[in-house]
Design a protein around this motif. Sequence first.
Motif, PDB file in Angstrom:
ATOM      1  N   GLU A 103      -3.948 -13.095 -12.980  1.00  9.15           N
ATOM      2  CA  GLU A 103      -3.894 -13.645 -11.624  1.00  9.15           C
ATOM      3  C   GLU A 103      -3.068 -12.749 -10.713  1.00  9.15           C
ATOM      4  OE1 GLU A 103      -5.452 -15.992 -10.234  1.00  9.15           O
ATOM      5  OE2 GLU A 103      -6.214 -17.303 -11.817  1.00  9.15           O
ATOM      6  N   THR A 104      -2.020 -12.128 -11.273  1.00  6.07           N
ATOM      7  CA  THR A 104      -1.193 -11.201 -10.478  1.00  6.07           C
ATOM      8  C   THR A 104      -2.013 -10.003 -10.032  1.00  6.07           C
ATOM      9  OG1 THR A 104       0.773 -11.881 -11.712  1.00  6.07           O
ATOM     10  CG2 THR A 104       0.908  -9.805 -10.496  1.00  6.07           C
ATOM     11  N   ASP A 105      -2.861  -9.482 -10.937  1.00  4.64           N
ATOM     12  CA  ASP A 105      -3.727  -8.351 -10.569  1.00  4.64           C
ATOM     13  C   ASP A 105      -4.673  -8.751  -9.437  1.00  4.64           C
ATOM     14  OD1 ASP A 105      -2.676  -6.700 -12.587  1.00  4.64           O
ATOM     15  OD2 ASP A 105      -4.050  -7.534 -14.059  1.00  4.64           O
ATOM     16  N   LEU A 106      -5.236  -9.968  -9.529  1.00  4.51           N
ATOM     17  CA  LEU A 106      -6.149 -10.424  -8.478  1.00  4.51           C
ATOM     18  C   LEU A 106      -5.420 -10.605  -7.153  1.00  4.51           C
ATOM     19  CD1 LEU A 106      -8.423 -13.022 -10.292  1.00  4.51           C
ATOM     20  CD2 LEU A 106      -8.858 -10.615  -9.839  1.00  4.51           C
ATOM     21  N   LYS A 107      -4.173 -11.083  -7.209  1.00  5.51           N
ATOM     22  CA  LYS A 107      -3.379 -11.216  -5.987  1.00  5.51           C
ATOM     23  C   LYS A 107      -3.159  -9.847  -5.354  1.00  5.51           C
ATOM     24  CE  LYS A 107       1.036 -12.921  -4.195  1.00  5.51           C
ATOM     25  NZ  LYS A 107       2.372 -13.481  -4.550  1.00  5.51           N
ATOM     26  N   ASP A 108      -2.839  -8.856  -6.186  1.00  5.96           N
ATOM     27  CA  ASP A 108      -2.659  -7.487  -5.673  1.00  5.96           C
ATOM     28  C   ASP A 108      -3.956  -6.971  -5.047  1.00  5.96           C
ATOM     29  OD1 ASP A 108      -0.053  -7.499  -6.525  1.00  5.96           O
ATOM     30  OD2 ASP A 108      -0.411  -6.289  -8.330  1.00  5.96           O
ATOM     31  N   ARG A 109      -5.099  -7.261  -5.703  1.00  7.41           N
ATOM     32  CA  ARG A 109      -6.383  -6.797  -5.163  1.00  7.41           C
ATOM     33  C   ARG A 109      -6.682  -7.467  -3.818  1.00  7.41           C
ATOM     34  NH1 ARG A 109     -10.454  -6.801 -10.430  1.00  7.41           N
ATOM     35  NH2 ARG A 109      -9.314  -5.251 -11.660  1.00  7.41           N
ATOM     36  N   ARG A 110      -6.353  -8.763  -3.728  1.00  5.47           N
ATOM     37  CA  ARG A 110      -6.597  -9.461  -2.458  1.00  5.47           C
ATOM     38  C   ARG A 110      -5.727  -8.883  -1.350  1.00  5.47           C
ATOM     39  NH1 ARG A 110      -7.228 -14.013  -6.019  1.00  5.47           N
ATOM     40  NH2 ARG A 110      -5.030 -14.572  -5.860  1.00  5.47           N
ATOM     41  N   ILE A 111      -4.475  -8.582  -1.677  1.00  2.74           N
ATOM     42  CA  ILE A 111      -3.580  -7.982  -0.674  1.00  2.74           C
ATOM     43  C   ILE A 111      -4.109  -6.617  -0.252  1.00  2.74           C
ATOM     44  CG2 ILE A 111      -1.272  -7.017  -0.306  1.00  2.74           C
ATOM     45  CD1 ILE A 111      -0.212  -9.226  -2.169  1.00  2.74           C
ATOM     46  N   LEU A 112      -4.522  -5.813  -1.229  1.00  2.00           N
ATOM     47  CA  LEU A 112      -5.069  -4.490  -0.898  1.00  2.00           C
ATOM     48  C   LEU A 112      -6.313  -4.613  -0.032  1.00  2.00           C
ATOM     49  CD1 LEU A 112      -4.679  -2.641  -4.313  1.00  2.00           C
ATOM     50  CD2 LEU A 112      -3.640  -1.953  -2.157  1.00  2.00           C
ATOM     51  N   GLY A 113      -7.177  -5.582  -0.380  1.00  2.99           N
ATOM     52  CA  GLY A 113      -8.421  -5.748   0.373  1.00  2.99           C
ATOM     53  C   GLY A 113      -8.203  -6.274   1.777  1.00  2.99           C
ATOM     54  N   GLU A 114      -7.196  -7.133   1.949  1.00  2.76           N
ATOM     55  CA  GLU A 114      -6.989  -7.783   3.254  1.00  2.76           C
ATOM     56  C   GLU A 114      -5.960  -7.074   4.121  1.00  2.76           C
ATOM     57  OE1 GLU A 114      -5.894 -11.688   2.050  1.00  2.76           O
ATOM     58  OE2 GLU A 114      -7.819 -12.071   1.059  1.00  2.76           O
ATOM     59  N   GLU A 115      -4.924  -6.491   3.486  1.00  2.00           N
ATOM     60  CA  GLU A 115      -3.806  -5.935   4.252  1.00  2.00           C
ATOM     61  C   GLU A 115      -3.630  -4.427   4.075  1.00  2.00           C
ATOM     62  OE1 GLU A 115      -2.033  -7.776   6.247  1.00  2.00           O
ATOM     63  OE2 GLU A 115      -2.411  -9.843   5.622  1.00  2.00           O
ATOM     64  N   GLY A 116      -4.314  -3.816   3.093  1.00  2.00           N
ATOM     65  CA  GLY A 116      -4.142  -2.400   2.848  1.00  2.00           C
ATOM     66  C   GLY A 116      -2.833  -2.104   2.136  1.00  2.00           C
ATOM     67  N   PHE A 117      -2.452  -0.813   2.102  1.00  2.00           N
ATOM     68  CA  PHE A 117      -1.185  -0.467   1.466  1.00  2.00           C
ATOM     69  C   PHE A 117      -0.491   0.655   2.229  1.00  2.00           C
ATOM     70  CE2 PHE A 117      -3.855   2.761  -0.473  1.00  2.00           C
ATOM     71  CZ  PHE A 117      -3.003   3.850  -0.664  1.00  2.00           C
ATOM     72  N   ILE A 118       0.811   0.750   1.984  1.00  2.00           N
ATOM     73  CA  ILE A 118       1.646   1.802   2.577  1.00  2.00           C
ATOM     74  C   ILE A 118       2.381   2.485   1.444  1.00  2.00           C
ATOM     75  CG2 ILE A 118       3.616   2.297   4.088  1.00  2.00           C
ATOM     76  CD1 ILE A 118       2.861  -0.269   5.645  1.00  2.00           C
ATOM     77  N   SER A 119       2.283   3.803   1.382  1.00  2.00           N
ATOM     78  CA  SER A 119       3.056   4.556   0.389  1.00  2.00           C
ATOM     79  C   SER A 119       4.216   5.261   1.085  1.00  2.00           C
ATOM     80  CB  SER A 119       2.167   5.575  -0.333  1.00  2.00           C
ATOM     81  OG  SER A 119       1.706   6.568   0.571  1.00  2.00           O
ATOM     82  N   VAL A 120       5.377   5.232   0.444  1.00  2.00           N
ATOM     83  CA  VAL A 120       6.593   5.847   1.000  1.00  2.00           C
ATOM     84  C   VAL A 120       7.195   6.733  -0.080  1.00  2.00           C
ATOM     85  CG1 VAL A 120       8.814   5.440   2.101  1.00  2.00           C
ATOM     86  CG2 VAL A 120       6.986   3.741   2.339  1.00  2.00           C
ATOM     87  N   ILE A 121       7.325   8.024   0.208  1.00  2.00           N
ATOM     88  CA  ILE A 121       7.909   8.971  -0.755  1.00  2.00           C
ATOM     89  C   ILE A 121       9.216   9.517  -0.163  1.00  2.00           C
ATOM     90  CG2 ILE A 121       7.561  11.092  -2.066  1.00  2.00           C
ATOM     91  CD1 ILE A 121       4.530  10.621  -1.761  1.00  2.00           C
ATOM     92  N   VAL A 122      10.297   9.367  -0.934  1.00  2.00           N
ATOM     93  CA  VAL A 122      11.622   9.819  -0.484  1.00  2.00           C
ATOM     94  C   VAL A 122      12.249  10.657  -1.586  1.00  2.00           C
ATOM     95  CG1 VAL A 122      13.850   9.111   0.455  1.00  2.00           C
ATOM     96  CG2 VAL A 122      11.869   7.641   0.767  1.00  2.00           C
ATOM     97  N   VAL A 123      12.893  11.763  -1.212  1.00  2.00           N
ATOM     98  CA  VAL A 123      13.630  12.597  -2.166  1.00  2.00           C
ATOM     99  C   VAL A 123      15.116  12.382  -1.925  1.00  2.00           C
ATOM    100  CG1 VAL A 123      14.046  14.939  -3.016  1.00  2.00           C
ATOM    101  CG2 VAL A 123      11.772  14.302  -2.162  1.00  2.00           C
ATOM    102  N   VAL A 124      15.880  12.073  -3.007  1.00  2.00           N
ATOM    103  CA  VAL A 124      17.334  11.896  -2.873  1.00  2.00           C
ATOM    104  C   VAL A 124      18.059  12.944  -3.707  1.00  2.00           C
ATOM    105  CG1 VAL A 124      17.114   9.425  -2.409  1.00  2.00           C
ATOM    106  CG2 VAL A 124      17.418  10.205  -4.757  1.00  2.00           C
ATOM    107  N   ASP A 125      19.205  13.342  -3.219  1.00  2.00           N
ATOM    108  CA  ASP A 125      20.060  14.315  -3.908  1.00  2.00           C
ATOM    109  C   ASP A 125      21.079  13.537  -4.722  1.00  2.00           C
ATOM    110  OD1 ASP A 125      21.969  16.184  -4.697  1.00  2.00           O
ATOM    111  OD2 ASP A 125      21.599  17.448  -2.941  1.00  2.00           O
ATOM    112  N   SER A 126      20.965  13.596  -6.032  1.00  2.00           N
ATOM    113  CA  SER A 126      21.849  12.811  -6.887  1.00  2.00           C
ATOM    114  C   SER A 126      23.290  13.308  -6.852  1.00  2.00           C
ATOM    115  CB  SER A 126      21.337  12.826  -8.331  1.00  2.00           C
ATOM    116  OG  SER A 126      21.186  14.154  -8.792  1.00  2.00           O
TER     117      SER A 126
END
Length: 561
Positions: free
Chosen positions: A461-484
């Motif tokens: 059911e969690t996978d289906l919820k993710d699919r519904r969100i992707l289908g209805e709202e799309g997705f945003i990817s954020v890539i950040v580099v940090v200096d440890s």
Amino acid sequence: MSHPHPELSAPPALPDGGLRVIPLGGLGEVGRNMTVFEHSGRLLVVDCGVLFPEDHHPGVDLILPDFAPIRDRLDDIEALVLTHGHEDHIGAVPYLLRERGDIPLVGSALTLALLRSKLQEHRLRETVHHAVKEGDRIIFGPYELEFIAVNHSIPDALAVAIRTGTATVLHTGDFKMDQLPLDGRITDLRAFARLGEEGVDLFLTDSTNAETPGFTPAEKSITPVIDQVFRESKQRIIVACFASHIHRVQQVLDAAVAHNRKVAYVGRSMVRNMGIARDLGYLTVPGGVLVEAKQLADLPPERQVLVSTGSQGEPMSALSRIAQRSHNFVHIEEGDTVLLASSLIPGNENAVYRVINGLARWGARVVHKGNALVHVSGHASAGELLYCYNIVRPANVMPVHGEIRHLLANAELARATGVQNVVVAEDGVVVDLVDGVATVSGKVDCGYVFVDGTTVGDVTETDLKDRRILGEEGFISVIVVVDSVSGKVSGGPEIHARGNALDDATFDDIRQPIIDALDAAMRDGTTDSYQLQQIVRRTVGRWVNNTHRRRPMIIPVVVEA
């Protein structure tokens, strides 16, 4: 009347002589019917069907009953009884046989023939088949089974009486009481009455049409409408119906002969099922009326009839492809007539009307249940159910086959006829029949099992919820580099959006808040990349929701440099 309760615990041990009923599907939805009976340590399974996915099941092909409650007891199964050949009663059998391949299968000749072709598709070896007909009796372990003719929208449907020595159960399967069926095979009410005289301890009854007053119309009431469609149509006729509705196809064949037309099947399941029905004598095909689909093009339009799958708007069906003008060789022309000779399964309305609109756009006249009597149900309406309760006079009733509103409506009908004990249960709710009284004794964990391509049960059911969100709202990817070492952001954030109206420049306002939030967290000693990703997710999610009123899936990636 007792109702299912979410706080029910696991059922206790079954008392000696008792009969346990465990519905694993079909109670709470129209589909995936499966009921398990337990007596003297042995199991009997009645039906094993699928449920077809709706719009809120993206990517899912089929939904199965949950076999988990009986998975460690598969060797205790004496037999699998199939009441008739519809997908919602036999479609999940191959998946059960993958877990134990030698379960004896019991059903009518047509039911087993339809199942046999399905097993071949799944590349499963032939298991033991017991072909039965009305009046037959057969014993499996502690169960004596008697089969009774019932009328339905597919030939050869059977009710089953189950005797254990301490109790008698009558399970109707799907049925109605058509008094003038096309094949002359009526529901055997004399057998129902005889069982009633002997004493039926538990009556499991089809609830699908319990909310519909009166009696379900006869199949023959459609014949004049089909004849009128053929008489008025000046060009090609396309009839869409279920690939298992042999009676409806028989009506079309008879009309084609009367109006000097040729018929071709379109759709793999239609070709296969009608071939099986013809070979077994359930479908009478007049000589010369049937041709290959591609041969129809050689005939003038006024002599063509296509019988197609796709009456539910299934996207890959023949009719949907015809409506989209993407079919290999069938192209809708101005003046064609399309007859949708089936009901609308709940949840399919939008898909069906999309197909109707597509056909109408190309100039077709579409005849459907909304504007003509082109379908009658295969299920007993309230008047028929009342009739059955009065002749069977059961001690206990358990409505089956239907959504909760159907089960409750059926329960009220039973009570109206004087049945004292009516048990309303849903999937997983265990009902015990002990000393002639049926009661809810507990509950087993029982959910939906999704088939996704070749994968069975891995989609949650969690996978289906993710699919519904992707289908209805799309997705945003954020890539950040940090200096440890320095504990600061050294690169990014790089932000991309897909599946929504946000472009990359939209995120200029949130880049600095992401950097500030990460720098602050690292100053406070947070170095775990997962925790830093959660900070990015919360920061971006809050901003997108407040600024754009969207809730997309956010995929943060924090890379240590």
